[in-house]
Each structure stands twice: as structure tokens, then as C-alpha cells.
Design an enzyme around this catalytic site. Structure first.
Site, PDB file in Angstrom:
ATOM      1  N   ALA A  11       0.746  -1.190   0.017  1.00 56.49           N
ATOM      2  CA  ALA A  11      -0.186  -0.101   0.007  1.00 56.49           C
ATOM      3  C   ALA A  11       0.826   1.253  -0.098  1.00 56.49           C
ATOM      4  CB  ALA A  11      -0.903  -0.042   1.202  1.00 56.49           C
ATOM      5  N   GLY A  13       2.232   2.630  -2.892  1.00 53.52           N
ATOM      6  CA  GLY A  13       2.350   3.183  -4.194  1.00 53.52           C
ATOM      7  C   GLY A  13       1.955   4.717  -4.149  1.00 53.52           C
ATOM      8  N   GLY A 147      -1.076  -7.442 -15.735  1.00 50.15           N
ATOM      9  CA  GLY A 147       0.275  -8.489 -15.928  1.00 50.15           C
ATOM     10  C   GLY A 147      -0.096  -9.977 -16.615  1.00 50.15           C
ATOM     11  N   ARG A 312     -26.633  11.259   8.096  1.00 57.54           N
ATOM     12  CA  ARG A 312     -25.212  11.160   8.256  1.00 57.54           C
ATOM     13  C   ARG A 312     -24.730  10.335   9.502  1.00 57.54           C
ATOM     14  NH1 ARG A 312     -23.474  17.134   7.602  1.00 57.54           N
ATOM     15  NH2 ARG A 312     -21.526  16.127   7.801  1.00 57.54           N
ATOM     16  N   HIS A 342     -40.169  17.670   6.235  1.00 57.85           N
ATOM     17  CA  HIS A 342     -39.588  18.493   4.975  1.00 57.85           C
ATOM     18  C   HIS A 342     -38.506  19.516   5.532  1.00 57.85           C
ATOM     19  CE1 HIS A 342     -43.984  17.463   4.580  1.00 57.85           C
ATOM     20  NE2 HIS A 342     -44.104  18.193   5.886  1.00 57.85           N
ATOM     21  N   ASN A 356     -42.472  16.462  16.823  1.00 56.92           N
ATOM     22  CA  ASN A 356     -42.778  16.846  15.318  1.00 56.92           C
ATOM     23  C   ASN A 356     -41.643  18.070  14.875  1.00 56.92           C
ATOM     24  OD1 ASN A 356     -44.586  16.669  12.917  1.00 56.92           O
ATOM     25  ND2 ASN A 356     -44.099  18.822  12.985  1.00 56.92           N
ATOM     26  N   ALA A 402     -43.558  29.180  14.453  1.00 57.53           N
ATOM     27  CA  ALA A 402     -43.050  29.142  13.375  1.00 57.53           C
ATOM     28  C   ALA A 402     -42.320  30.535  13.261  1.00 57.53           C
ATOM     29  CB  ALA A 402     -44.254  29.122  12.116  1.00 57.53           C
TER      30      ALA A 402
HETATM   31  C1  UD1 Z   1      -0.004  -4.842 -10.569  1.00 55.06           C
HETATM   32  C2  UD1 Z   1       0.830  -6.078 -11.073  1.00 55.06           C
HETATM   33  C3  UD1 Z   1       0.180  -6.509 -12.402  1.00 55.06           C
HETATM   34  C4  UD1 Z   1      -1.244  -7.093 -11.803  1.00 55.06           C
HETATM   35  C5  UD1 Z   1      -1.981  -6.086 -11.075  1.00 55.06           C
HETATM   36  C6  UD1 Z   1      -3.135  -6.940 -10.565  1.00 55.06           C
HETATM   37  C7  UD1 Z   1       3.265  -5.201 -10.808  1.00 55.06           C
HETATM   38  C8  UD1 Z   1       4.419  -4.803 -11.538  1.00 55.06           C
HETATM   39  N1  UD1 Z   1       2.110  -5.418 -11.715  1.00 55.06           N
HETATM   40  O1  UD1 Z   1      -0.174  -3.836 -11.690  1.00 55.06           O
HETATM   41  O2  UD1 Z   1       0.999  -7.613 -12.979  1.00 55.06           O
HETATM   42  O3  UD1 Z   1      -2.025  -7.587 -12.869  1.00 55.06           O
HETATM   43  O4  UD1 Z   1      -1.116  -5.581 -10.137  1.00 55.06           O
HETATM   44  O5  UD1 Z   1      -3.914  -5.831  -9.895  1.00 55.06           O
HETATM   45  O6  UD1 Z   1       3.159  -5.491  -9.571  1.00 55.06           O
HETATM   46  N2  UD1 Z   1       2.828  -0.636  -4.650  1.00 55.06           N
HETATM   47  C9  UD1 Z   1       3.826  -0.223  -3.607  1.00 55.06           C
HETATM   48  N3  UD1 Z   1       5.086   0.099  -3.777  1.00 55.06           N
HETATM   49  C10 UD1 Z   1       5.583   0.412  -5.050  1.00 55.06           C
HETATM   50  C11 UD1 Z   1       4.448   0.494  -6.113  1.00 55.06           C
HETATM   51  C12 UD1 Z   1       3.183  -0.159  -5.919  1.00 55.06           C
HETATM   52  O7  UD1 Z   1       3.522  -0.473  -2.333  1.00 55.06           O
HETATM   53  O8  UD1 Z   1       6.492   1.152  -5.203  1.00 55.06           O
HETATM   54  C13 UD1 Z   1       1.557  -0.871  -4.273  1.00 55.06           C
HETATM   55  C14 UD1 Z   1       0.378  -0.035  -4.824  1.00 55.06           C
HETATM   56  O9  UD1 Z   1       0.062   0.581  -3.541  1.00 55.06           O
HETATM   57  C15 UD1 Z   1      -0.465  -1.278  -5.193  1.00 55.06           C
HETATM   58  C16 UD1 Z   1       0.066  -2.509  -5.282  1.00 55.06           C
HETATM   59  O10 UD1 Z   1       1.571  -2.163  -4.800  1.00 55.06           O
HETATM   60  O11 UD1 Z   1      -1.451  -1.387  -3.763  1.00 55.06           O
HETATM   61  C17 UD1 Z   1      -0.139  -2.592  -6.946  1.00 55.06           C
HETATM   62  O12 UD1 Z   1       0.450  -1.470  -7.516  1.00 55.06           O
HETATM   63  P1  UD1 Z   1      -0.224  -0.788  -9.047  1.00 55.06           P
HETATM   64  O13 UD1 Z   1       0.684   0.326  -9.197  1.00 55.06           O
HETATM   65  O14 UD1 Z   1      -1.668  -0.754  -8.651  1.00 55.06           O
HETATM   66  O15 UD1 Z   1      -0.030  -2.148  -9.908  1.00 55.06           O
HETATM   67  P2  UD1 Z   1      -0.669  -2.488 -11.239  1.00 55.06           P
HETATM   68  O16 UD1 Z   1      -0.143  -1.592 -12.122  1.00 55.06           O
HETATM   69  O17 UD1 Z   1      -2.296  -2.615 -10.650  1.00 55.06           O
END
Ligand code: UD1
Ligand code: MG
Length: 433
Positions: A11, A13, A147, A312, A342, A356, A402
Site C-alpha cells: 500500500a 504506491g 500483467g 449522516r 420536510h 414533530n 413558526a
Molecule cells: C500490478 C501487477 C500486475 C497485476 C496487477 C493486479 C506489478 C508490477 N504489476 O499492476 O501484474 O496484474 O497488479 O492488480 O506488480 N505498490 C507499492 N510500492 C510501489 C509500487 C506499488 O507498495 O513502489 C503497491 C501499490 O500501492 C498497490 C500495489 O502495490 O497497492 C500494486 O501497484 P499498482 O501500481 O496498482 O500495480 P498495477 O499496475 O495494478
């Protein structure tokens, strides 16, 4: 269920395709941050050792998780800084937080619709197959961006080829890597270290090391790899961009509404109704079109909600309550039989049974700095267009005329009538004259 599973959730990325200041895994699906959904599914699959790899917006993610109950669930985190690909992310986890078990499930953090049973079966299949590295694969309707699982003439799995590296032939393959892996730590750790340092050795600071490349590395070394077909939906859901987020949200919404319909709730127009996760609704309640019910709201039985109502978080609605059009209710508790039919706003308000709330009445709970509570007694009658400035205390059977404005902190005695701006008690003699 096997409760001896180490899991790494990726998580870290940037989630650049989201074009967002918010880390991708904090984007919400029906009111719940995606990462929470992934954690929940992984736990249901029996994971007792969980490491999150955080990087981009790590503080934000940690803060968001800290606000929920999962904080107590013993989640470890590894930091990947900078974010240089999924192999680099897995390596960060393995090095910083050595897993408790010999093999590890790796899950992409952008897969909010994981089926715990699918995960459990994948783990079992990997373990019985004995490969050093397994990938969960499936044939999907739209392999774009995923991939591809490449097999040789004998059908052996030899590589995962990412979309950008795929030629025409490979692009036609619809068997894809779902983003779920099992790896044997002792075998993979040295290989990943070598591969990542090789991939990132170039001067290019944008270079990334892909976890998917490890398949070729293993094949070259004659180590066993497996692509294990799993029973995933052909419309496998992942969130890479806002389209994905909207699609997943819609699918979750449709499924959730079916649950409510089957539980005896009428949803007059499912397409224009939006109910978040973590809501309770009693049977025989009718939800009219254009209604939004947010996470954590509880609605009793035999209620009528909407059209155009917004309930909410923190709101509890007891049985036989009617909330009508253009009524917003926030962190409030409406006891049995309340009517707010309303154009009203109730914030931080407890409304006694049978009261009410007239058209256009507003409980002004926010003074620009603080939010304050208001209590409205049983059977009270809050007139049309009145404003009660919080903190408010309206006694049982009281009447607010009112258009009256009840100033902050003023108590309206039980059974009394107040009118005017600011609201004053109506003298019964004057009222008669
Ligand atoms: C990736 C796969 C792909 C697959 C797809 C499925 C790779 C290179 N490719 O592509 O083959 O079909 O998931 O969903 O893995 N993340 C990190 N650090 C990084 C980069 C990414 O923690 O440096 C995490 C991201 O937060 C994400 C996960 O890895 O949760 C996947 O990264 P994402 O960029 O979504 O890869 P995809 O392009 O979906
Ligand atoms: Mg992805």
C-alpha cells in the site's frame, strides 16, 4: 480456518493514476477506506500476522487506520521510501518486519473485493504444490493494464509480462496476474535482494523493480513457480484510477442493496439510493429515491426515509420515524414516532418520541468553532422555519412557534410555547386576546 498465515499488503504506491492528493488506499468505497476492506478480507482468510507496506502518504494512512478499531488488531508496518516498485515494496516488508511464518501471502492494497475463501484456497493450493513462488491467476473479461500470464508450448508458466512490455500476441492473453502471491521467504529473500539491487542500479531514479519479474528469475534458476488459477469473477475488481473506484463502488452498492431488500427493506428506486457499509436498517422500512445513508447510521423498523433524505454518521433512528424530503440528519438520535418530513436540518440533536420537526426547522449545532448538542423532549412541536441555536433544551410537549429563533443556551420549559425572535414565552392571556 488456518490461522497461521503471514500477509503483506502493498500500500505504498503513489497511485498516480488516481490523480489525487489522497493515498490511493484511503479512497473510500461506500464510506470505508479501501485499505480497511483489504485488511478485513485478509483477516477473514486467517491471517494472524499482517504487515502493511506504506510509503506515499504513510502518515495519512497510519492516522486513518489509527482512528478505527483495527488499530488494536496488531498490524505491523514497513516503510518503503521512495516507492520503487512492487518487488522493492515486498523486500521492505521482509527486511523490516520478518514474517512469523515460513511462507507469506502478498496482496496488492488496491483489491477491495477479495473473497476470503478464494484466498484460503489459493494459500492451500500453494502449500500443497510446494513452489517457491505462486501467483493467483484468472481469465478476465478485460485484461487491459494487467500483467499477463505467459506459458511456454508445454503450458508451463514462465513469465508475467506487464502491459507496457507486452507485444500484440501477449496482449491477447486473457489469463492475468490478479496481484495475489504466495512466497517462500527463505528462498525468495536473497533472490529479491539481488533482483531489486540489479533493477535499481541504473542512474534512472524513476526505475522500478517489479515483483512480477521474479518469475523469470526463478525460472532461470530452475526453481519452481506456479500460476494457480483461482475462481475469480471475470470482472475482477481492482482500483487503479477513478473509473475503477466508481465501478467497485457501484458493484458493492448493488450487492448491499440486495442484502437489504432480502432483509425486508423496501428500496423504491435502487439506482438513485446510496447506502454505505456499516449501516443497520429494520424490516418494513421504506427508502424513497435520492436518499443517502452514510456509514454507521442505524434505522429502525417501519420507518419512511426520503425522498431526498441524507442520514449522516452517528445517527440513530428508532422505529416508526418519518424523515422526508430535503431533511439532513447528522449525529442525531430520533426516538420512536418522530416526524421530520420536510426541509429540516438536525445536528447533534436528541429528539424525544412523538416530536414533530416542522418544515424548514434548523438546529444550528455549529457556532463556527464548536459543535453543541440539543435535546428536544417527547411530543414537542418545532414550528416551520424555526431555528434552535445549540446548545438547546426544548422540554416535552413544548411548542416553538413558526419562525422563532431560540437563542443558544435557552431552556424552553416543558409544555410551554415560545414565539418570536429571539423566542419568548407566549403569555397564555395574550395568546387568547
Ligand atoms: C500490478 C501487477 C500486475 C497485476 C496487477 C493486479 C506489478 C508490477 N504489476 O499492476 O501484474 O496484474 O497488479 O492488480 O506488480 N505498490 C507499492 N510500492 C510501489 C509500487 C506499488 O507498495 O513502489 C503497491 C501499490 O500501492 C498497490 C500495489 O502495490 O497497492 C500494486 O501497484 P499498482 O501500481 O496498482 O500495480 P498495477 O499496475 O495494478
Ligand atoms: Mg493496481
Amino acid at each position: 480456518m488456518d490461522a497461521s498465515l503471514s500477509t503483506i499488503i502493498l500500500a505504498a504506491g503513489r497511485g498516480s493514476r488516481m490523480k489525487s492528493d489522497l493515498p490511493k488506499v484511503l479512497h473510500q468505497i461506500l464510506g470505508v477506506p479501501m485499505i480497511e476492506l483489504v485488511i478485513e478480507k485478509v483477516r477473514q482468510a486467517g491471517s494472524d500476522d499482517l504487515t502493511l507496506v506504506l510509503g506515499h502518504g504513510a502518515d495519512q494512512v497510519q492516522r486513518a487506520l489509527g482512528e478505527t478499531s483495527i488499530r488494536s488488531a496488531m498490524i505491523r508496518s514497513a516503510i518503503q521510501q521512495p516507492q520503487r516498485g512492487t518487488a522493492d515494496a515486498v523486500l521492505a516488508a521482509l527486511v523490516q518486519q520478518p514474517p512469523s511464518h515460513p511462507d507469506v501471502l502478498v496482496v496488492n492494497g488496491d483489491l477491495p473485493d477479495l473473497d476470503p475463501e478464494l484466498l484460503t484456497r489459493f494459500v492451500a493450493d500453494h502449500r500443497s504444490g510446494g513452489s517457491a513462488f505462486s501467483v493467483a491467476s484468472a481469465r478476465v473479461a478485460d485484461p487491459q493494464g494487467m500483467g499477463r500470464i505467459v506459458r511456454n508450448d508445454r503450458g508451463d508458466f514462465v513469465a508475467i509480462v506487464e502491459q507496457q512490455d507486452a507485444d500484440e500476441t501477449v496482449r491477447c492473453i486473457d489469463e492475468v496476474n490478479l496481484g495475489l502471491y504466495m512466497l517462500h521467504v527463505e528462498t525468495l529473500l536473497p533472490l529479491l535482494e539481488e533482483m531489486v539491487s540489479e533493477d535499481l542500479s541504473a542512474a534512472d531514479p524513476a526505475a522500478e523493480s517489479y515483483l512480477t519479474r521474479v518469475v523469470e528469475v526463478l525460472v532461470q534458476k530452475s526453481l519452481s513457480v506456479a500460476a494457480i488459477p483461482v475462481a475469480a469473477d471475470r470482472q475482477f475488481l481492482q482500483v487503479n484510477d477513478r473509473r475503477g473506484l466508481a465501478r467497485v463502488s457501484r458493484v458493492f452498492q448493488d450487492r448491499l442493496q440486495i442484502q437489504w431488500l432480502d432483509a425486508g427493506v423496501t428500496i423504491v428506486d435502487p439506482l438513485t439510493t446510496w447506502i454505505e457499509l456499516g449501516v443497520e436498517i429494520g424490516s418494513d422500512t421504506v427508502i424513497h429515491p435520492q436518499t443517502v445513508i452514510r456509514r454507521g447510521v442505524q434505522v429502525g423498523r417501519h420507518c419512511e426515509i426520503g425522498p431526498f433524505a441524507h442520514l449522516r454518521g452517528g445517527t440513530v433512528i428508532e422505529d416508526d420515524v418519518k424523515v422526508g424530503d430535503f431533511v439532513e440528519i447528522n449525529r442525531s438520535h430520533l426516538e420512536c414516532g418522530v416526524r421530520a418530513k420536510h426541509l429540516a436540518y438536525l445536528g447533534d440533536t436528541r429528539v424525544g418520541s412523538g416530536a414533530n420537526i416542522g418544515a424548514g426547522a434548523v438546529i444550528a449545532n455549529y457556532d463556527g468553532t464548536h459543535k453543541s448538542p440539543t435535546v428536544i423532549g417527547e411530543r414537542a412541536f418545532i414550528g416551520s422555519g424555526s431555528v434552535i441555536v445549540a446548545p438547546g433544551d426544548i422540554g416535552a410537549d413544548a411548542v416553538v412557534g413558526a419562525g422563532a429563533v431560540v437563542p443558544s443556551g435557552k431552556t424552553v420549559e416543558p409544555g410551554s410555547v415560545v414565539i418570536g425572535v429571539p423566542a419568548r414565552k407566549l403569555n397564555p392571556d395574550n395568546a387568547r386576546s
